[in-house]
Design an enzyme around this catalytic site. Structure first.
Site, PDB file in Angstrom:
ATOM      1  N   THR A  48       0.833  -1.207   0.000  1.00 48.66           N
ATOM      2  CA  THR A  48       0.000   0.000   0.000  1.00 48.66           C
ATOM      3  C   THR A  48       0.865   1.253   0.000  1.00 48.66           C
ATOM      4  OG1 THR A  48      -1.752  -1.195   1.154  1.00 48.66           O
ATOM      5  CG2 THR A  48      -1.863   1.209   1.203  1.00 48.66           C
ATOM      6  N   CYS A  49       1.939   1.227   0.763  1.00 46.14           N
ATOM      7  CA  CYS A  49       2.839   2.381   0.829  1.00 46.14           C
ATOM      8  C   CYS A  49       3.470   2.649  -0.533  1.00 46.14           C
ATOM      9  CB  CYS A  49       3.938   2.134   1.862  1.00 46.14           C
ATOM     10  SG  CYS A  49       3.311   1.710   3.498  1.00 46.14           S
ATOM     11  N   HIS A  50       3.930   1.587  -1.178  1.00 46.77           N
ATOM     12  CA  HIS A  50       4.676   1.693  -2.425  1.00 46.77           C
ATOM     13  C   HIS A  50       3.776   1.976  -3.634  1.00 46.77           C
ATOM     14  CE1 HIS A  50       8.302   1.038  -4.801  1.00 46.77           C
ATOM     15  NE2 HIS A  50       7.604   0.268  -5.610  1.00 46.77           N
TER      16      HIS A  50
END
Length: 162
Positions: A48-50
């Site tokens: 999700t971060c990436h």
């Protein structure tokens, strides 16, 4: 105690990857007299971060700055080497300041730590974004559900900037 709108951010030291290796940056140097968009992720290179969270801030970087923001910074409970590599991999370096909070000192001080040891991640940060003016939290957007970057995303923060 969890940080809230109107609170002053605590004194902290972040690690950043410099040209000659890791170096430090104080919260005073980062926030004093400046308008800063700070967003936090549970971990660099995580799905999700990436794929969702960081890309939104990269895509909207110029627009965010055009709203009077001096700095866009990302903080994670990772080390400076990981944050530097992630910034290089994503094209964030030179735009978004990649802050390492490797011991989670800042994250714990603002009450945004979460223990993900059962999943093998240890102590991490909750996903959030905030607008900070001269060290004071003006808006705070904590993501309510894991695996999402909507409430804390760049689009939501842009709406708050007007």
């Amino acid at each position: 105690m969890t940080i809230k709108v109107g609170d002053h951010l605590p004194e902290a030291t972040f690690n950043i990857m410099g040209l000659d290796g890791p170096t430090t940056l104080s919260s005073a140097d980062l926030f004093a007299g400046k308008t800063v968009v700070l967003f936090a992720i549970p971990g660099a290179f995580t799905p999700t971060c990436h794929r969702n969270h960081l890309p939104g801030f990269l895509e909207n970087f110029d627009t965010i700055l055009s709203k009077g923001v001096d700095t866009v910074a990302c903080v994670s409970v990772n080390d400076a080497f990981v944050m530097g590599a992630w910034g290089e991999n994503t094209g964030a370096n030179g735009k978004i300041l990649m802050l390492a909070d490797g011991s989670a000192a800042f994250t714990k001080a603002i009450g945004m730590d979460v223990d993900l040891s059962e999943r093998g991640f240890g102590v991490r940060s909750q996903r959030y974004s905030m607008l900070v003016e001269d060290g004071v939290v003006k808006s705070l957007n904590v993501e309510p559900a894991a695996g999402q970057a909507v409430v804390s995303g760049a689009a939501a923060l842009l709406e708050q900037l007007g």
